[in-house]
Each structure stands twice: as C-alpha cells, then as structure tokens.
Design a protein around this motif. Structure first.
Motif, short mmCIF file in Angstrom:
data_model
loop_
_atom_site.label_atom_id
_atom_site.label_comp_id
_atom_site.label_asym_id
_atom_site.label_seq_id
_atom_site.Cartn_x
_atom_site.Cartn_y
_atom_site.Cartn_z
N VAL A 107 0.84 -1.20 0.00
CA VAL A 107 0.00 0.00 0.00
C VAL A 107 0.88 1.25 0.00
CG1 VAL A 107 -1.76 1.30 1.25
CG2 VAL A 107 -1.89 -1.19 1.18
N VAL A 108 1.88 1.27 0.86
CA VAL A 108 2.79 2.42 0.93
C VAL A 108 3.53 2.60 -0.40
CG1 VAL A 108 4.89 3.31 2.04
CG2 VAL A 108 3.05 2.31 3.43
N ASP A 109 4.00 1.51 -0.96
CA ASP A 109 4.71 1.59 -2.24
C ASP A 109 3.80 2.13 -3.34
OD1 ASP A 109 6.94 0.55 -1.00
OD2 ASP A 109 6.66 -1.49 -1.77
N THR A 110 2.52 1.76 -3.30
CA THR A 110 1.57 2.26 -4.30
C THR A 110 1.37 3.77 -4.14
OG1 THR A 110 0.43 0.13 -4.34
CG2 THR A 110 -0.76 2.03 -5.23
N ALA A 111 1.28 4.25 -2.90
CA ALA A 111 1.14 5.69 -2.66
C ALA A 111 2.34 6.44 -3.22
CB ALA A 111 0.98 5.96 -1.17
N ILE A 112 3.54 5.91 -3.01
CA ILE A 112 4.75 6.55 -3.51
C ILE A 112 4.76 6.54 -5.04
CG2 ILE A 112 7.27 6.38 -3.60
CD1 ILE A 112 7.09 5.18 -0.73
N ARG A 113 4.41 5.40 -5.61
CA ARG A 113 4.44 5.26 -7.08
C ARG A 113 3.42 6.16 -7.77
NH1 ARG A 113 1.30 1.92 -9.94
NH2 ARG A 113 0.90 0.56 -8.14
#
Length: 355
Positions: A107-113
């Motif tokens: 989820v965090v990686d998706t927010a960053i991406r």
C-alpha cells in the motif's frame, strides 16, 4: 481551492463518524456511500441524499472520487486502498493498514508510485492530550518503560462488533497498533524483540483466534514495554485503562478521573479520553524526599471522538492541498503493524520473535 469529492466505504462506527466529518468540513463533499445493505441503513439526515452503493468497484467507477475513505474490515484495507490510488484517488484508511506487513508495504509503495496521499487512521496522533503526553514522556530520559492496556468488557451490540472483528484480528493487533505507535513516537529507538501470550476465554470465535492477549517489546536503547487487550463479556473493568510511561527522571500517566462505575470500558469515547495527565518527578532532595510535587494537568476540555475524526480529515485535506510529505507517517504505520503482528506470531508459536 477545489473541493475534494469523497467516496466513503464502510459505514460502521468509524465510517459514519468520518462521513459526517466530511460533511462539516469546507473543502469536502460526499460523492457516495458504499457498504453492504446500504439501502436498508438508517442514515443520519445529513447523509440521506448521498448516492448509495453496495459494490466497491461499481462505486469507484461511478463516482470517480478525489478521495476514498476506507472504513471496512481489515482484510479489505490493502486491496481497496491500492485500487483507489491506482484509480487516481487519495486515500484515508482506518487502522490497521493491512493484515500482513507485506500488504501494508505494498500500500505504501503504491502511494509513492502514484503520488497519492495516504493517511492512516491513527486517531491518537491528532489528540491534543496524547500529543502533550508524548511530549512530556520524551523529557523523562531513556530508557523508557511503557505500560499500557485497553480491555473492553463488551455485551450486546458491542460484543457482536467484537466478534465480527475476531473473525480476522486479535485485540492486540486491532487496538495494539495505536499504543505501540505511541511507544515508538516516544523512544524513536529500533524495536528488536517481541513476545506475546494470549488465550481463548470463549469458544464464540473462529478456531485459532483468541480474545485476550499481552505483548512485550524491547528496543535497542534498552526501553521495554507491554500492552494488554481483551474483549468480551467476561473481561474485568478493574484497571482496564492503563497509560503509563516511566523514565529515569520520573513518570507520566494518563489518569481517568471518573469514579468506578461512571464510565464503561466499551464506550468508544472513553478510548481516547484522558481527563488528566499526571507528571511525577524522580528528583530527590539531600534528605531523600522528593524535590518537586507531582503535577496534574487538566484535559477536561479535550475533543470527543467525532471531533477527533474531523481533525484526521482536516489533516488529510491539508496533506492534499499543501503536498505534505507523509513518508514518516506511512513508515510508522508499517512499523507499528510489524510489531503487533510479531506479537501475534509469538502468541501462536510460543516463541520470541526477533525483528
């Protein structure tokens, strides 16, 4: 400034509180409400004209929201949040962020991406009394001792809600992320080892689940802490609310000023109330007596639960409009989840878990 159109998903206690908060805040408008059996729900007057949906994917496509507010069961948090951000929406998601550390990191990686804002519902971070409590605890020196619990004697609808949560989460995971997060904010040290114990006090839950648990965590600065949580009609209301931090220079405690019997442990407003902060100084005079008297800091004018939900949503709006860097906020959510899930693993395996 543009208005943020919000799709609210999940309309339990938290979802309704957040939906009403969006209605009160200039800068938001409700694009839709999504939950099972939504047509049969009796909604507050302020929400009755909002479009209703029973299917998340349908709601997302139909409303094209700027923000998705996710207040559903925890096993849907990660997929719903990822889908929303990939559709271009910012996300508010209730804690815990996911059911596994790996999903939380996705989820965090998706927010960053995607460049979308992700705010996790750590309500105590927006509570002025808890903010003060943490500030004082940081002045006590290191190492720290953290002693915290939140046991809930529940019956009726409250016990039914707890049993629904127990389908997927133990109390030390669901509630523990808040208080482990407080520990981590105070010490800033690295958690290194977690142990947990738990037991089933009723068979009215899935096999392998437990409704009472106790975790212990150690940090690399020598700090140690415990957190205890239990749900159900059998739970004691004696010492159900302990929020206590000790350091070399003294201790700070949140004190419930109400007398026994005036407040119930399953009252959602009681879970964030402080009433008083008690600061104890350890310094001694030459004759061995205490150099300073204890200080009592009144917090009786603190915000209630709905007002705290509003503060969370104002923070999200500010994050969107001012492009706030939420890196620490997101990483802290993964860290606290990692600790409570390690405790859950320790309960199930009987082994201490190294992080």
């Amino acid at each position: 400034m543009s208005t943020q159109r919000v799709l609210v998903v999940g309309l339990g206690n938290m979802g309704l509180s957040h939906a009403l908060a969006y209605m009160r805040i200039e800068g938001y408008e409700i694009a839709g409400l999504c939950t099972r059996n939504v047509e049969a729900m009796e909604l507050p007057p302020a929400l009755q004209s909002a479009p209703r949906f029973s299917d998340y994917e349908e709601a997302l496509i139909a409303t094209k929201p700027d923000v998705v507010s996710i207040n559903t069961w925890s096993d849907t948090h990660a997929p719903y949040a990822i889908r929303a951000m990939e559709a271009g929406a910012h996300v508010f998601v209730e804690k815990p962020l996911a059911d596994t550390v790996e999903d939380a990191q996705r989820v965090v990686d998706t927010a960053i991406r995607t460049g979308r804002k992700l705010v996790i519902g750590y309500i105590l971070r927006h509570h002025p009394s808890w903010i003060k409590f943490i500030e004082i605890a940081r002045t006590l020196g290191t190492p720290h001792v953290f002693r915290m619990n939140l046991n809930q004697q529940s019956s009726g609808q409250a016990w039914e809600a707890h049993k629904r949560l127990l389908q997927s989460l133990s109390p030390i995971v669901d509630c523990g992320v808040h208080y482990v997060d407080v520990m981590c904010q105070i010490t800033k040290a690295k958690p290194v080892q977690v142990h947990g114990v738990g037991t089933r006090l009723t068979e009215d839950m899935p096999a392998g689940m437990y409704n009472y648990g106790h975790l212990h965590v150690t940090f690399d600065d020598g700090s140690v802490g415990w957190y205890e949580a239990g749900w159900g009609p059998m739970m004691s209301e004696t010492a159900y609310f302990v929020k206590d931090v000790i350091g070399p220079k003294g201790s700070v405690s949140i004190v419930m000023a109400e007398t026994v019997g005036e407040i119930r442990s399953d009252d959602i407003n009681a879970h964030t109330k402080t009433n008083q902060i008690l600061l104890h100084h350890a310094a001694l005079k030459d004759d061995g007596s205490f150099a300073k008297a204890d200080e009592r800091i009144s917090t009786t004018d603190e915000p209630d639960h709905d007002a705290l939900c509003e503060r969370e949503q104002r923070y999200l709006l500010r994050a969107i409009r001012e492009d706030l860097d939420l890196t620490d906020h997101m990483n802290d959510a993964v860290r606290s989840l990692r600790i409570v899930l390690a405790a859950d693993e320790a309960v199930r395996t009987g082994r201490v878990v190294s992080l």
